[in-house]
Structure formats: C-alpha cells, structure tokens
Design a protein around this motif. Sequence first.
Motif, PDB file in Angstrom:
ATOM      1  N   GLU A 151      26.757  32.823  24.462  1.00  0.00           N
ATOM      2  CA  GLU A 151      27.900  33.709  24.662  1.00  0.00           C
ATOM      3  C   GLU A 151      27.934  34.865  23.651  1.00  0.00           C
ATOM      4  O   GLU A 151      28.851  35.678  23.679  1.00  0.00           O
ATOM      5  N   SER A 152      26.935  34.962  22.808  1.00  0.00           N
ATOM      6  CA  SER A 152      26.914  35.951  21.731  1.00  0.00           C
ATOM      7  C   SER A 152      26.794  37.372  22.255  1.00  0.00           C
ATOM      8  O   SER A 152      25.850  37.718  22.959  1.00  0.00           O
TER       9      SER A 152
ATOM     10  N   ASN B 284      25.295  28.067  15.142  1.00  0.00           N
ATOM     11  CA  ASN B 284      26.015  27.958  16.412  1.00  0.00           C
ATOM     12  C   ASN B 284      25.339  26.954  17.327  1.00  0.00           C
ATOM     13  O   ASN B 284      24.124  26.759  17.247  1.00  0.00           O
ATOM     14  N   SER B 285      26.118  26.378  18.199  1.00  0.00           N
ATOM     15  CA  SER B 285      25.543  25.554  19.253  1.00  0.00           C
ATOM     16  C   SER B 285      24.852  26.486  20.245  1.00  0.00           C
ATOM     17  O   SER B 285      25.055  27.705  20.237  1.00  0.00           O
TER      18      SER B 285
ATOM     19  N   LYS C 101      25.471  26.721  23.377  1.00  0.00           N
ATOM     20  CA  LYS C 101      26.524  27.314  24.211  1.00  0.00           C
ATOM     21  C   LYS C 101      27.144  28.519  23.512  1.00  0.00           C
ATOM     22  O   LYS C 101      27.326  29.570  24.115  1.00  0.00           O
ATOM     23  N   GLN C 102      27.466  28.369  22.229  1.00  0.00           N
ATOM     24  CA  GLN C 102      28.042  29.480  21.475  1.00  0.00           C
ATOM     25  C   GLN C 102      27.059  30.648  21.404  1.00  0.00           C
ATOM     26  O   GLN C 102      27.441  31.804  21.561  1.00  0.00           O
TER      27      GLN C 102
END
Length: 87
Positions: free
Chosen positions: A31-32, A24-25, A27-28
């Motif tokens: 948001e986890s 994941n980036s 940013k991703q």
Amino acid sequence: MTFVQGLVQRLLTDPNLVQQTKVNSKKQFLESQDFQAAVTEAVADNQDAHNTMADYFFTDGPAINAIIVALADAFYEAAVDQQVDAT
C-alpha cells in the motif's frame, strides 16, 4: 531479464524502499505510496529500454494497479531475500 525483474533490480538500489520492507508487513508495503512513486520514476528512467511496457504503463490502462502490486510483491520478496543473504 524481464521487465519486472529489471525494475525490481533498479528499485533494490533505493535504500529507503529496502528499509520499508524491514519495518512493514507485506500488506503495508503493498500500500506504500512511496513505492508507487518509485515505480513511476523507474519506468520513466528506463523508458527507452522498455518502450512497449512504458507506453502501456502510462496509458492509464486498467492493469496498471495490477502491475504495481506485482512489482511491489516481487520487490518485497527480493529485498527480504537480500536481507537474508546479507546476514
């Protein structure tokens, strides 16, 4: 060791979270929902050692989201560094 560093080190032992940093980036990852759950569990596990921070964390204060974002950022960077060191 600071509260954040202690939690980051604890969270680095979770291979699923480390794997998420690989796929994941940032940013991703920030948001986890998995990371948020892991943080809550780690804080609960370490409550005796971190009573002041744990008490604050569980009061639903406005800074809790900022703490989780700071932890996610620190964790992501540490996990990426760990991956670099392992290669």
